[in-house]
Design a protein around this motif. Structure first.
Motif, mmCIF file in Angstrom:
data_model
loop_
_atom_site.group_PDB
_atom_site.id
_atom_site.type_symbol
_atom_site.label_atom_id
_atom_site.label_comp_id
_atom_site.label_asym_id
_atom_site.label_seq_id
_atom_site.Cartn_x
_atom_site.Cartn_y
_atom_site.Cartn_z
ATOM 1 N N ARG A 1 0.821 -1.224 0.000
ATOM 2 C CA ARG A 1 0.000 0.000 0.000
ATOM 3 C C ARG A 1 0.850 1.268 0.000
ATOM 4 O O ARG A 1 0.425 2.294 -0.513
ATOM 5 C CB ARG A 1 -0.980 -0.033 1.171
ATOM 6 C CG ARG A 1 -1.949 -1.190 0.929
ATOM 7 C CD ARG A 1 -3.129 -1.231 1.808
ATOM 8 N NE ARG A 1 -3.770 -2.537 1.679
ATOM 9 C CZ ARG A 1 -4.974 -2.813 2.121
ATOM 10 N NH1 ARG A 1 -5.688 -1.879 2.707
ATOM 11 N NH2 ARG A 1 -5.469 -4.027 1.970
ATOM 12 N N GLN A 2 2.042 1.143 0.557
ATOM 13 C CA GLN A 2 2.955 2.293 0.517
ATOM 14 C C GLN A 2 3.370 2.603 -0.919
ATOM 15 O O GLN A 2 3.598 3.757 -1.270
ATOM 16 C CB GLN A 2 4.215 1.982 1.332
ATOM 17 C CG GLN A 2 4.180 2.584 2.718
ATOM 18 C CD GLN A 2 5.341 2.096 3.571
ATOM 19 O OE1 GLN A 2 6.220 1.364 3.117
ATOM 20 N NE2 GLN A 2 5.323 2.500 4.827
ATOM 21 N N HIS A 3 3.482 1.564 -1.706
ATOM 22 C CA HIS A 3 3.940 1.749 -3.094
ATOM 23 C C HIS A 3 2.809 1.644 -4.100
ATOM 24 O O HIS A 3 3.049 1.559 -5.305
ATOM 25 C CB HIS A 3 5.029 0.709 -3.411
ATOM 26 C CG HIS A 3 6.254 0.887 -2.574
ATOM 27 N ND1 HIS A 3 6.549 0.090 -1.499
ATOM 28 C CD2 HIS A 3 7.229 1.817 -2.624
ATOM 29 C CE1 HIS A 3 7.665 0.508 -0.939
ATOM 30 N NE2 HIS A 3 8.105 1.550 -1.600
ATOM 31 N N TYR A 4 1.584 1.668 -3.598
ATOM 32 C CA TYR A 4 0.431 1.436 -4.482
ATOM 33 C C TYR A 4 0.343 2.467 -5.609
ATOM 34 O O TYR A 4 0.105 2.116 -6.769
ATOM 35 C CB TYR A 4 -0.863 1.434 -3.650
ATOM 36 C CG TYR A 4 -2.081 1.098 -4.465
ATOM 37 C CD1 TYR A 4 -2.215 -0.155 -5.070
ATOM 38 C CD2 TYR A 4 -3.103 2.036 -4.652
ATOM 39 C CE1 TYR A 4 -3.330 -0.460 -5.843
ATOM 40 C CE2 TYR A 4 -4.222 1.729 -5.416
ATOM 41 C CZ TYR A 4 -4.328 0.488 -6.007
ATOM 42 O OH TYR A 4 -5.430 0.183 -6.769
ATOM 43 N N SER A 5 0.546 3.729 -5.282
ATOM 44 C CA SER A 5 0.465 4.797 -6.279
ATOM 45 C C SER A 5 1.493 4.579 -7.396
ATOM 46 O O SER A 5 1.170 4.684 -8.577
ATOM 47 C CB SER A 5 0.749 6.127 -5.589
ATOM 48 O OG SER A 5 -0.198 7.070 -5.946
ATOM 49 N N ASP A 6 2.724 4.291 -6.983
ATOM 50 C CA ASP A 6 3.784 4.054 -7.978
ATOM 51 C C ASP A 6 3.451 2.818 -8.811
ATOM 52 O O ASP A 6 3.702 2.784 -10.016
ATOM 53 C CB ASP A 6 5.133 3.847 -7.278
ATOM 54 C CG ASP A 6 5.679 5.149 -6.718
ATOM 55 O OD1 ASP A 6 5.169 6.219 -7.112
ATOM 56 O OD2 ASP A 6 6.598 5.102 -5.889
ATOM 57 N N LEU B 1 0.428 1.700 -9.527
ATOM 58 C CA LEU B 1 -0.638 2.075 -10.471
ATOM 59 C C LEU B 1 -0.088 2.851 -11.665
ATOM 60 O O LEU B 1 -0.525 2.654 -12.799
ATOM 61 C CB LEU B 1 -1.643 3.008 -9.772
ATOM 62 C CG LEU B 1 -2.762 2.414 -8.965
ATOM 63 C CD1 LEU B 1 -3.597 3.545 -8.380
ATOM 64 C CD2 LEU B 1 -3.656 1.512 -9.819
ATOM 65 N N LEU C 1 5.457 3.202 -12.022
ATOM 66 C CA LEU C 1 6.724 3.847 -11.673
ATOM 67 C C LEU C 1 7.670 2.933 -10.890
ATOM 68 O O LEU C 1 8.784 3.328 -10.569
ATOM 69 C CB LEU C 1 6.447 5.119 -10.848
ATOM 70 C CG LEU C 1 5.658 6.218 -11.577
ATOM 71 C CD1 LEU C 1 5.352 7.379 -10.640
ATOM 72 C CD2 LEU C 1 6.436 6.718 -12.794
ATOM 73 N N TYR D 1 2.690 14.163 -12.603
ATOM 74 C CA TYR D 1 3.155 14.546 -11.269
ATOM 75 C C TYR D 1 3.811 15.930 -11.314
ATOM 76 O O TYR D 1 3.621 16.750 -10.415
ATOM 77 C CB TYR D 1 4.175 13.525 -10.752
ATOM 78 C CG TYR D 1 3.595 12.206 -10.285
ATOM 79 C CD1 TYR D 1 2.381 11.730 -10.771
ATOM 80 C CD2 TYR D 1 4.267 11.430 -9.354
ATOM 81 C CE1 TYR D 1 1.864 10.516 -10.345
ATOM 82 C CE2 TYR D 1 3.754 10.216 -8.921
ATOM 83 C CZ TYR D 1 2.559 9.764 -9.420
ATOM 84 O OH TYR D 1 2.051 8.572 -8.992
ATOM 85 N N LYS E 1 3.632 13.154 -4.594
ATOM 86 C CA LYS E 1 3.554 11.685 -4.610
ATOM 87 C C LYS E 1 2.967 11.159 -3.310
ATOM 88 O O LYS E 1 2.130 10.264 -3.311
ATOM 89 C CB LYS E 1 4.948 11.088 -4.836
ATOM 90 C CG LYS E 1 5.421 11.234 -6.274
ATOM 91 C CD LYS E 1 6.794 10.658 -6.468
ATOM 92 C CE LYS E 1 6.710 9.233 -6.957
ATOM 93 N NZ LYS E 1 8.029 8.662 -7.259
ATOM 94 N N LEU F 1 -0.758 12.012 -3.142
ATOM 95 C CA LEU F 1 -1.547 11.203 -4.079
ATOM 96 C C LEU F 1 -1.693 9.773 -3.548
ATOM 97 O O LEU F 1 -2.777 9.188 -3.609
ATOM 98 C CB LEU F 1 -0.892 11.210 -5.463
ATOM 99 C CG LEU F 1 -1.661 10.485 -6.547
ATOM 100 C CD1 LEU F 1 -3.038 11.112 -6.774
ATOM 101 C CD2 LEU F 1 -0.890 10.493 -7.873
ATOM 102 N N ASN F 2 -0.607 9.230 -3.016
ATOM 103 C CA ASN F 2 -0.681 7.872 -2.482
ATOM 104 C C ASN F 2 -1.679 7.803 -1.331
ATOM 105 O O ASN F 2 -2.506 6.884 -1.264
ATOM 106 C CB ASN F 2 0.707 7.399 -2.035
ATOM 107 C CG ASN F 2 0.745 5.889 -1.847
ATOM 108 O OD1 ASN F 2 0.203 5.138 -2.665
ATOM 109 N ND2 ASN F 2 1.332 5.431 -0.748
ATOM 110 N N ARG G 1 -5.266 8.215 -2.729
ATOM 111 C CA ARG G 1 -5.735 6.994 -3.382
ATOM 112 C C ARG G 1 -6.076 5.923 -2.347
ATOM 113 O O ARG G 1 -7.089 5.238 -2.461
ATOM 114 C CB ARG G 1 -4.664 6.480 -4.346
ATOM 115 C CG ARG G 1 -4.631 7.255 -5.644
ATOM 116 C CD ARG G 1 -3.386 6.941 -6.451
ATOM 117 N NE ARG G 1 -3.566 7.236 -7.871
ATOM 118 C CZ ARG G 1 -2.576 7.216 -8.763
ATOM 119 N NH1 ARG G 1 -1.353 6.913 -8.387
ATOM 120 N NH2 ARG G 1 -2.816 7.471 -10.037
ATOM 121 N N ALA G 2 -5.212 5.790 -1.355
ATOM 122 C CA ALA G 2 -5.469 4.776 -0.316
ATOM 123 C C ALA G 2 -6.747 5.119 0.449
ATOM 124 O O ALA G 2 -7.568 4.240 0.725
ATOM 125 C CB ALA G 2 -4.274 4.696 0.634
#
Ligand SMILES: [Zn+2]
Lengths: 176, 211
Positions: free
Chosen positions: A7-12, A14, A17, B177, B192, B195-196, B199-200
């Motif tokens: 979940r920490q890296h979820y954005s990357d 998606l 990245l 970004y 970043k 956004l993370n 999204r979470a």
């Protein structure tokens, strides 16, 4: 990879990245973990629904209203604009002070009976019952109806700078 | 928006429909600053719908969003001569819009009467009868569709203001970004991380609602 790390890296993840090994780890975690799979599915479904919302279009007359405002802005001499802004600040200050006075008075139990005698939502400021109060955030509150909060007409905005302007308005904006 | 015949106001002379349509933003801005007022019309036509949707999705109030879009264009017009033309116009216009949207959200959170109005509007929308606009769809499909729409809108509205702006810019406006960092005047790391988190939070809010 554990859930926390996923979940920490979820954005990357998606946005593509993560490097290849990290992406593979994230994919494997997603396949093995029902909780993160549910999290990912909910996110994608939610964003999908959000993107599928119909776009809103400016209402009919939007352009004409804007053109009027721009013309008015151009026509207002700088000095008048500054004095208008100063006047608006003064009104806000006076309303703020009297409003504060009213609120602090209303808190005192001895003042309550008079206020309670009025209809719900009616306010009295400095002994006068105003029809409406203009707030600093471009809203007008009409007393007597607590639900009646109307955005102030956009054209109440004061221009602070004089501008030379000729605004050509397309016929489509002028109303059909 | 389709423009067919336009008229230079006050002159009665017909003007060509969107003469700057094929120009990029920088050229249109240059044309306006060079003394061609119709170029401003092109900027309005280009950005009005995009900005309206961005602000509406951020603040959740259609009517107020339209007022704020007007305010964006007033400010653009007022300050365009100071705009650094080496920068992207779209970033600048979104920065103005984003600041106005953030101010609006702050004012709302501070103004109990505005909050009251928002709650009332929400209550009315929750209790209005289902509208069957499309007779080919089954009522339960329509209900589910409208319900889903309301759920996602509500879920976005639960995000904190600085997360919401970044979330809308990325997920709905498709900004990079770097652009989001420029628009929100934050560094890339902040964008970043916001956004993370956004999204979470969005996933966490909507997951139980979709079950
Ligand atoms: Zn997991």
């Amino acid at each position: 990879m554990n859930c926390r790390s996923f979940r920490q890296h979820y954005s990357d993840f998606l946005d593509g990245l993560l490097d290849e090994p990290a992406t593979a780890l994230a994919r494997r975690h997603l396949a093995d973990c029902p909780a993160c799979d549910r999290f990912d599915a909910a996110f994608r479904a939610g964003v999908g629904a959000l993107r599928a919302l119909p776009a809103v279009e400016p209402s009919h007359g939007f352009g004409a209203r804007l053109a009027r405002r721009l013309r008015r802005e151009a026509a207002t001499p700088a000095l008048q604009q500054w004095s208008g802004a100063a006047g608006a600040l003064l009104v806000v200050a006076v309303v703020g002070v009297t409003g504060w006075e009213y609120l602090t008075r209303a808190d005192q139990p001895s003042r309550r009976p008079a206020a309670a005698g009025r209809r719900r939502g009616e306010a009295e400021v400095g002994g006068i019952r105003p029809a409406a109060l203009r707030l600093g955030n471009d809203s007008t509150i009409r007393f007597g109806d607590p639900f009646h909060l109307i955005p102030a007409a956009a054209d109440t905005q004061r221009a602070l700078y004089a501008t030379e302007l000729r605004f050509d308005m397309p016929a489509a904006w002028a109303g059909r | 928006m389709a423009f067919t015949v336009t008229e230079a106001v006050g002159t009665g002379r017909p003007a060509p429909a969107r003469p700057y349509e094929t120009w990029d933003d920088a050229r249109v801005v240059g044309a306006f600053l060079g003394g061609n007022p119709p170029a401003f019309t092109e900027l309005v036509v280009r950005y009005q719908t995009r900005l309206l949707n961005f602000i509406y999705r951020t603040i959740g109030d259609r009517e107020r969003a339209e007022d704020l879009v007007q305010e964006v264009f007033i400010r653009v017009h007022r300050h365009l001569h100071r705009f650094d033309q080496s920068k992207k116009f779209s970033t600048w216009v979104y920065t103005i819009a984003s600041n106005l949207a953030k101010n609006e959200l702050r004012n709302r959170s501070r103004n109990p009467l505005v909050l009251f109005q928002a709650i009332k509007t929400q209550w009315e929308s929750d209790h209005r009868p289902v509208q069957f606009e499309d007779s080919s769809s089954r009522p339960d499909d329509l209900y589910r569709k409208r319900h889903l729409r309301e759920l996602v809108e509500w879920s976005v509205a639960q995000l904190p203001e600085h997360h919401r702006v970044v979330f809308v810019l990325r997920e709905l406006e498709g900004k990079s970004y770097e652009e989001i960092a420029d628009i929100t005047r934050c560094n890339l790391g902040t964008v970043k991380s916001r956004l993370n988190r956004a999204r979470a939070s969005f996933a966490a809010i909507i997951a139980p609602l979709l079950d």
